[in-house]
Write a protein that holds these residues in place. Sequence first.
Motif, PDB file in Angstrom:
ATOM      1  N   TYR A   1       0.699   7.205  -2.370  1.00 42.00           N
ATOM      2  CA  TYR A   1       0.274   6.687  -3.499  1.00 42.00           C
ATOM      3  C   TYR A   1       0.460   5.062  -3.409  1.00 42.00           C
ATOM      4  O   TYR A   1      -0.758   4.400  -3.462  1.00 42.00           O
ATOM      5  N   GLY A   2       1.348   4.683  -2.820  1.00 45.37           N
ATOM      6  CA  GLY A   2       1.611   3.215  -2.648  1.00 45.37           C
ATOM      7  C   GLY A   2       0.555   2.390  -1.781  1.00 45.37           C
ATOM      8  O   GLY A   2       0.205   1.472  -1.919  1.00 45.37           O
ATOM      9  N   PHE A   3       0.286   3.320  -0.670  1.00 42.71           N
ATOM     10  CA  PHE A   3      -0.513   2.829   0.466  1.00 42.71           C
ATOM     11  C   PHE A   3      -2.141   2.501  -0.292  1.00 42.71           C
ATOM     12  O   PHE A   3      -2.499   1.422  -0.176  1.00 42.71           O
ATOM     13  N   ILE A   4      -2.507   3.639  -0.961  1.00 42.39           N
ATOM     14  CA  ILE A   4      -4.057   3.470  -1.463  1.00 42.39           C
ATOM     15  C   ILE A   4      -3.882   2.500  -2.821  1.00 42.39           C
ATOM     16  O   ILE A   4      -4.857   1.715  -3.089  1.00 42.39           O
ATOM     17  N   HIS A   5      -2.733   2.411  -3.492  1.00 48.14           N
ATOM     18  CA  HIS A   5      -2.714   1.486  -4.776  1.00 48.14           C
ATOM     19  C   HIS A   5      -2.787   0.111  -4.124  1.00 48.14           C
ATOM     20  O   HIS A   5      -3.588  -0.708  -4.636  1.00 48.14           O
ATOM     21  N   LYS A   6      -1.890   0.004  -3.033  1.00 44.24           N
ATOM     22  CA  LYS A   6      -2.027  -1.707  -2.324  1.00 44.24           C
ATOM     23  C   LYS A   6      -3.426  -1.975  -2.138  1.00 44.24           C
ATOM     24  O   LYS A   6      -3.731  -3.028  -2.210  1.00 44.24           O
ATOM     25  N   MET A   7      -3.977  -1.007  -1.344  1.00 44.95           N
ATOM     26  CA  MET A   7      -5.236  -1.342  -0.742  1.00 44.95           C
ATOM     27  C   MET A   7      -6.327  -1.703  -1.696  1.00 44.95           C
ATOM     28  O   MET A   7      -7.155  -2.413  -1.733  1.00 44.95           O
ATOM     29  N   VAL A   8      -6.585  -0.811  -3.022  1.00 41.40           N
ATOM     30  CA  VAL A   8      -7.429  -1.234  -3.872  1.00 41.40           C
ATOM     31  C   VAL A   8      -7.179  -2.289  -4.515  1.00 41.40           C
ATOM     32  O   VAL A   8      -7.842  -3.062  -4.892  1.00 41.40           O
ATOM     33  N   GLU A   9      -5.577  -2.633  -4.831  1.00 40.46           N
ATOM     34  CA  GLU A   9      -5.364  -4.081  -5.397  1.00 40.46           C
ATOM     35  C   GLU A   9      -5.811  -5.060  -4.563  1.00 40.46           C
ATOM     36  O   GLU A   9      -6.318  -6.059  -4.966  1.00 40.46           O
ATOM     37  N   GLU A  10      -5.563  -5.213  -3.307  1.00 48.82           N
ATOM     38  CA  GLU A  10      -5.827  -6.274  -2.696  1.00 48.82           C
ATOM     39  C   GLU A  10      -7.170  -6.247  -1.968  1.00 48.82           C
ATOM     40  O   GLU A  10      -7.596  -7.402  -2.020  1.00 48.82           O
ATOM     41  N   VAL A  11      -8.009  -5.286  -1.834  1.00 51.96           N
ATOM     42  CA  VAL A  11      -9.292  -5.262  -1.327  1.00 51.96           C
ATOM     43  C   VAL A  11     -10.352  -5.603  -2.639  1.00 51.96           C
ATOM     44  O   VAL A  11     -11.041  -6.378  -2.633  1.00 51.96           O
ATOM     45  N   ALA A  12     -10.228  -4.563  -3.552  1.00 56.84           N
ATOM     46  CA  ALA A  12     -11.077  -4.467  -4.724  1.00 56.84           C
ATOM     47  C   ALA A  12     -10.871  -5.581  -5.770  1.00 56.84           C
ATOM     48  O   ALA A  12     -11.345  -5.863  -6.648  1.00 56.84           O
ATOM     49  N   GLY A  13      -9.374  -6.176  -5.755  1.00 57.45           N
ATOM     50  CA  GLY A  13      -9.025  -6.884  -6.753  1.00 57.45           C
ATOM     51  C   GLY A  13      -8.375  -6.065  -7.869  1.00 57.45           C
ATOM     52  O   GLY A  13      -8.352  -4.991  -7.900  1.00 57.45           O
ATOM     53  N   HIS A  14      -7.718  -6.788  -8.849  1.00 54.16           N
ATOM     54  CA  HIS A  14      -6.822  -6.306  -9.990  1.00 54.16           C
ATOM     55  C   HIS A  14      -7.662  -5.261 -10.702  1.00 54.16           C
ATOM     56  O   HIS A  14      -7.456  -4.314 -11.275  1.00 54.16           O
ATOM     57  N   GLU A  15      -9.152  -5.745 -11.026  1.00 52.40           N
ATOM     58  CA  GLU A  15      -9.923  -4.757 -11.777  1.00 52.40           C
ATOM     59  C   GLU A  15     -10.191  -3.696 -11.078  1.00 52.40           C
ATOM     60  O   GLU A  15     -10.677  -2.741 -11.924  1.00 52.40           O
ATOM     61  N   GLY A  16     -10.094  -3.676  -9.818  1.00 57.79           N
ATOM     62  CA  GLY A  16     -10.429  -2.329  -8.987  1.00 57.79           C
ATOM     63  C   GLY A  16      -9.540  -1.337  -9.384  1.00 57.79           C
ATOM     64  O   GLY A  16      -9.826  -0.176  -9.088  1.00 57.79           O
ATOM     65  N   LEU A  17      -8.466  -1.587 -10.060  1.00 55.79           N
ATOM     66  CA  LEU A  17      -7.410  -0.562 -10.159  1.00 55.79           C
ATOM     67  C   LEU A  17      -7.938   0.668 -11.233  1.00 55.79           C
ATOM     68  O   LEU A  17      -7.263   1.616 -11.199  1.00 55.79           O
ATOM     69  N   ARG A  18      -8.779   0.327 -11.923  1.00 51.85           N
ATOM     70  CA  ARG A  18      -9.263   1.309 -12.860  1.00 51.85           C
ATOM     71  C   ARG A  18      -9.879   2.379 -12.123  1.00 51.85           C
ATOM     72  O   ARG A  18     -10.207   3.411 -12.774  1.00 51.85           O
ATOM     73  N   PHE A  19     -10.454   2.081 -10.993  1.00 54.82           N
ATOM     74  CA  PHE A  19     -11.160   2.883 -10.154  1.00 54.82           C
ATOM     75  C   PHE A  19     -10.086   3.922  -9.037  1.00 54.82           C
ATOM     76  O   PHE A  19     -10.517   4.362  -8.110  1.00 54.82           O
ATOM     77  N   PHE A  20      -8.803   3.488  -9.368  1.00 54.44           N
ATOM     78  CA  PHE A  20      -7.709   3.929  -8.359  1.00 54.44           C
ATOM     79  C   PHE A  20      -7.727   5.713  -8.403  1.00 54.44           C
ATOM     80  O   PHE A  20      -7.813   5.960  -7.311  1.00 54.44           O
ATOM     81  N   PRO A  21      -7.664   6.137  -9.468  1.00 47.60           N
ATOM     82  CA  PRO A  21      -7.690   7.648  -9.491  1.00 47.60           C
ATOM     83  C   PRO A  21      -9.028   8.351  -8.556  1.00 47.60           C
ATOM     84  O   PRO A  21      -8.977   9.225  -7.802  1.00 47.60           O
ATOM     85  N   TYR A  22     -10.260   7.540  -8.648  1.00 48.67           N
ATOM     86  CA  TYR A  22     -11.432   7.864  -8.313  1.00 48.67           C
ATOM     87  C   TYR A  22     -11.386   7.818  -6.560  1.00 48.67           C
ATOM     88  O   TYR A  22     -11.637   8.704  -5.684  1.00 48.67           O
ATOM     89  N   ILE A  23     -10.952   6.668  -6.119  1.00 48.61           N
ATOM     90  CA  ILE A  23     -10.716   6.281  -4.950  1.00 48.61           C
ATOM     91  C   ILE A  23      -9.598   7.015  -4.097  1.00 48.61           C
ATOM     92  O   ILE A  23      -9.773   7.521  -3.015  1.00 48.61           O
ATOM     93  N   MET A  24      -8.572   7.393  -4.912  1.00 47.92           N
ATOM     94  CA  MET A  24      -7.323   8.378  -4.555  1.00 47.92           C
ATOM     95  C   MET A  24      -8.198   9.669  -4.128  1.00 47.92           C
ATOM     96  O   MET A  24      -7.897  10.297  -3.055  1.00 47.92           O
ATOM     97  N   THR A  25      -9.132  10.121  -5.118  1.00 45.96           N
ATOM     98  CA  THR A  25      -9.432  11.346  -4.873  1.00 45.96           C
ATOM     99  C   THR A  25     -10.320  11.343  -3.505  1.00 45.96           C
ATOM    100  O   THR A  25     -10.347  12.428  -2.600  1.00 45.96           O
TER     101      THR A  25
END
Lengths: 174, 253, 82
Positions: free
Chosen positions: B76-100
């Motif tokens: 969870y932490g790994f992907i969450h951090k990756m999404v936040e760092e690479v896609a930006g804070h706005e990208g966190l809305r797609f976190f479940p999608y990317i985690m899937t």
Amino acid sequence: MAIDATAEAEKAAGMPQLDFSTWPNQIFWLLVTLVVIYLVLSRVALPRIGAVLADRKSTITNDLAAAEELKQKAVAAERAYNEALANARTEAAKIVAQAKAEIQKDLDAATAKADAEIAARAAESEKSIAEIRDGAAAAVAEVARDVAGALVATLGGGADAKTVTAAVTARLKG
Amino acid sequence: MAIDGEKAAGGLKIEPMEQFTIKPLFGDGPIEWYTPTNATLWMGVAVLAVTAILVLSTRRRAIVPSRGQSVAEMLYGFIHKMVEEVAGHEGLRFFPYIMTLFMFVLLSNLLGMIPTSFSTTSQIAVTGTLALMVFLTVTLVGFWRKGIGFLSMFWVASAPLALRPILAVIELISYFVRPLSHSIRLGGNLMAGHAVIKVFAGFAGVMGVASVVPIASITAIFGLELLVSAVQAYVFTILTCVYLRDAVGDAHH
Amino acid sequence: MDAAAAAEFALMGKYIGAGLATIGLGGAGIGVGHIAGNFLSGALRNPSAAPGQMANLFVGIAFAEALGIFSFLIALLLMFAV
């Protein structure tokens, strides 16, 4: 042509990825799979893990704050203890000095008194010694006289008391 | 296909691609779109594995985590951090999608490493669908959030004016090649690894005592393929984040 | 040239083409090695900045590797699908 029956049979195994007849099947099941995983993750797993992580973070923050507070308290307590210790030390030193002074005073007084008494006793003793010595000298003269008188009488001389006394006194002085 | 490549003659008969065949799970009928196949089976196993890793292991919600819960939290932490760092804070809305996507690709890759299993992510149909989903998501979200301004990412404002149209064409082509490379990278890597192992296994079958050499090679390649499985899942996910940044992040990061 | 000879000739061309296509994998190897080597030399100069660039490293490797995988794919297509 060099095609035989076995080669014909193996043809299907050429590159199965490019067998387009199976694509609708794979895509359908893939979409089903992804939807299921998405629902599981977004409904159950991710909120739960997120909540656990947030929980732990707040717990750690609280614990850290409590620990910091306890540490401050410990530091304050130690300071108070040190202060009390220093106070007690100065107080004790003062009391010791006072007691020492008092004892010294008493001691001095007692010493002086004892000295005076000793001096008085010594003087008294000297006097009584002198008396005794005088007494003894007189007694000796008496005894000498008596002895001399008795001696003379025994020896047949008829000496009178006066002569004997004079002779004894002269002898005793000599 | 006029003549098949494989020769029936000779002792050496290797079918490196046969393992990728889709077969019906029950019976031997034609494969309709709803037929349960070996691909279906292993996708289902992947779903169960994801559930076991992320749901069952965290059911105690412990403050001090068990081993399984640590793994779930680490992913969870790994992907969450990756999404936040690479896609930006706005990208966190797609976190479940990317985690899937990440969990499916990772688990499919790793489950495919089990001997005699079926590797769903080595199928172009699967990886192509995944890549097209990402491509469509990025494009639709980009136009939805930025409107026509989304096209400005093709117009390189920092380049000299004369070069800009040429660059725009190149950028446009590379944008549309993305789903192709995105899918071929994953599928090709997996397919290549499995095919190489199968080829070495074919050698081992005919070499007698000397087959310890191919068997040792298979062991080494298996370790490498485990690494590749994890790295390709990581790469697939991080590229998804990189593409998503175009759609949700600032134009210049 | 009769039909059988033509078919054999086409087969030969197919295999030669597949072999040639695999040369592209060497290019991908050079590219990946170049990226990893440069990352390592940079990371040794400034180790503290290295962890932050791991994502860029993997993205770069992925892009370089994809081109090699394309040539592998072409080899496979020549072998099995043409």
